[in-house]
Design a protein around this motif. Structure first.
Motif, PDB file in Angstrom:
ATOM      1  N   ARG A  52       0.700  -1.025  -0.255  1.00  0.00           N
ATOM      2  CA  ARG A  52      -0.179  -0.449  -0.395  1.00  0.00           C
ATOM      3  C   ARG A  52       0.995   1.080   0.244  1.00  0.00           C
ATOM      4  O   ARG A  52       1.509   1.459   0.941  1.00  0.00           O
ATOM      5  N   VAL A  53       0.833   1.711  -0.906  1.00  0.00           N
ATOM      6  CA  VAL A  53       1.403   3.375  -1.083  1.00  0.00           C
ATOM      7  C   VAL A  53       0.122   3.912  -0.619  1.00  0.00           C
ATOM      8  O   VAL A  53      -0.519   4.344  -1.225  1.00  0.00           O
ATOM      9  N   GLU A  54       0.608   5.426   0.120  1.00  0.00           N
ATOM     10  CA  GLU A  54      -0.248   6.150   0.309  1.00  0.00           C
ATOM     11  C   GLU A  54      -0.191   8.256  -0.184  1.00  0.00           C
ATOM     12  O   GLU A  54      -0.609   8.407  -0.486  1.00  0.00           O
ATOM     13  N   SER A  55       1.035   7.853  -0.435  1.00  0.00           N
ATOM     14  CA  SER A  55       1.434   9.100  -0.939  1.00  0.00           C
ATOM     15  C   SER A  55       3.015   8.938  -2.062  1.00  0.00           C
ATOM     16  O   SER A  55       3.956   8.337  -1.676  1.00  0.00           O
ATOM     17  N   LEU A  56       2.910   9.569  -2.980  1.00  0.00           N
ATOM     18  CA  LEU A  56       4.176  10.097  -3.759  1.00  0.00           C
ATOM     19  C   LEU A  56       4.364  11.459  -4.111  1.00  0.00           C
ATOM     20  O   LEU A  56       3.803  12.333  -4.019  1.00  0.00           O
ATOM     21  N   ALA A  57       5.886  11.769  -4.293  1.00  0.00           N
ATOM     22  CA  ALA A  57       7.026  13.258  -4.195  1.00  0.00           C
ATOM     23  C   ALA A  57       7.588  12.751  -5.425  1.00  0.00           C
ATOM     24  O   ALA A  57       8.528  12.341  -5.122  1.00  0.00           O
ATOM     25  N   PHE A  58       7.766  14.228  -6.490  1.00  0.00           N
ATOM     26  CA  PHE A  58       8.415  13.163  -7.445  1.00  0.00           C
ATOM     27  C   PHE A  58       9.657  15.470  -6.630  1.00  0.00           C
ATOM     28  O   PHE A  58       9.522  15.994  -5.665  1.00  0.00           O
ATOM     29  N   LEU A  88      11.231   9.581  -6.866  1.00  0.00           N
ATOM     30  CA  LEU A  88      10.340   9.761  -6.343  1.00  0.00           C
ATOM     31  C   LEU A  88      10.584   9.438  -5.315  1.00  0.00           C
ATOM     32  O   LEU A  88      10.959   7.980  -4.930  1.00  0.00           O
ATOM     33  N   ALA A  89       9.688   9.821  -4.167  1.00  0.00           N
ATOM     34  CA  ALA A  89       9.658   9.532  -2.827  1.00  0.00           C
ATOM     35  C   ALA A  89       8.308   9.024  -2.094  1.00  0.00           C
ATOM     36  O   ALA A  89       7.787   9.137  -3.410  1.00  0.00           O
ATOM     37  N   TRP A 131      13.027   6.423  -4.906  1.00  0.00           N
ATOM     38  CA  TRP A 131      13.538   5.588  -5.954  1.00  0.00           C
ATOM     39  C   TRP A 131      14.279   7.233  -7.278  1.00  0.00           C
ATOM     40  O   TRP A 131      14.033   7.868  -7.008  1.00  0.00           O
ATOM     41  N   THR A 132      14.569   6.451  -8.171  1.00  0.00           N
ATOM     42  CA  THR A 132      15.816   7.015  -9.076  1.00  0.00           C
ATOM     43  C   THR A 132      14.192   6.905 -10.001  1.00  0.00           C
ATOM     44  O   THR A 132      13.817   6.732  -9.997  1.00  0.00           O
ATOM     45  N   PHE A 133      14.629   8.204 -11.071  1.00  0.00           N
ATOM     46  CA  PHE A 133      13.230   8.182 -11.619  1.00  0.00           C
ATOM     47  C   PHE A 133      14.058   9.012 -13.040  1.00  0.00           C
ATOM     48  O   PHE A 133      15.245   9.664 -13.187  1.00  0.00           O
ATOM     49  N   PRO A 134      13.916   8.267 -14.315  1.00  0.00           N
ATOM     50  CA  PRO A 134      12.813   7.232 -14.369  1.00  0.00           C
ATOM     51  C   PRO A 134      12.653   5.683 -14.509  1.00  0.00           C
ATOM     52  O   PRO A 134      11.452   5.170 -14.306  1.00  0.00           O
ATOM     53  N   ASP A 135      14.021   5.470 -13.950  1.00  0.00           N
ATOM     54  CA  ASP A 135      13.767   3.411 -13.761  1.00  0.00           C
ATOM     55  C   ASP A 135      13.298   3.192 -13.086  1.00  0.00           C
ATOM     56  O   ASP A 135      13.949   1.659 -13.056  1.00  0.00           O
ATOM     57  N   CYS A 136      13.051   4.131 -11.662  1.00  0.00           N
ATOM     58  CA  CYS A 136      12.604   2.689 -10.654  1.00  0.00           C
ATOM     59  C   CYS A 136      13.759   2.357 -10.009  1.00  0.00           C
ATOM     60  O   CYS A 136      13.336   0.796  -9.786  1.00  0.00           O
TER      61      CYS A 136
END
Length: 178
Positions: free
Chosen positions: A86-92, A99-100, A111-116
């Motif tokens: 379960r993911v509650e929130s995302l932020a760039f 990506l947090a 995570w790194t973005f865009p490679d995740c």
């Protein structure tokens, strides 16, 4: 809900599931067919460049806003904690390179973005993290849960040259040349 930085598109939930609309025309650009009663998370984020939108549920999905095509789908499962994703929130991050991900289990994943690729896990909350954001300079993440906020230092992201140099260095050591 999530707006692009330039205000031209926004993401939200439609009757079909997560969707993206053009702000000026109100036109639905694309929707992901999901049965809403089973859609556990309503969190999404749009990259600062306005090119990608991330939806999170059991998968963290990255979609192209222009084409409506899926770019990545990364399984999200915290096996060490109850097997309940379960993911509650995302932020760039402001530059869009990180990506947090705030989790129901009290961790913040970086995570790194865009490679995740996951580069860090911040643990310390006793309950689920409800919100996460980056500082304007991208050096810190703040997470919040149950009347408690925590500040985390974002580790520097190695450049691709450094990553290649480390990979070459490890290979050379195995061959015995160093």
């Amino acid at each position: 809900l999530a707006f692009s930085a330039n205000g031209s598109v926004f993401g939200g939930l439609s009757s079909k599931g997560p969707a993206v609309w053009d702000v000026a025309s109100g036109k639905l650009l694309f929707a992901l067919e999901r049965r809403l009663q089973f859609y556990k998370s309503k969190t999404m984020a749009i990259s600062p460049d306005g090119e990608s939108i991330v939806f999170a549920e059991e998968l963290v999905e990255v979609w192209s806003i222009k084409s409506g095509n899926k770019l990545h789908a990364v399984p999200f499962l915290l096996r060490h904690r109850l097997n309940v994703p379960r993911v509650e929130s995302l932020a760039f991050s402001p530059d869009g390179s990180m990506l947090a991900i705030a989790t129901y289990h009290g961790d913040v994943l970086l995570w790194t973005f865009p490679d995740c690729e996951q580069v860090a896990v911040f643990s310390g909350h006793e309950t689920g993290v409800e919100a996460v954001c980056f500082s304007a300079d991208g050096r810190y993440i703040v997470s919040y849960c149950s009347y408690q906020a925590r500040q985390w230092n974002v580790p520097p992201r190695p450049s691709s040259c450094e990553l290649q140099a480390k990979a070459i260095d490890r290979r050379d050591r195995r061959r015995g040349s160093l």
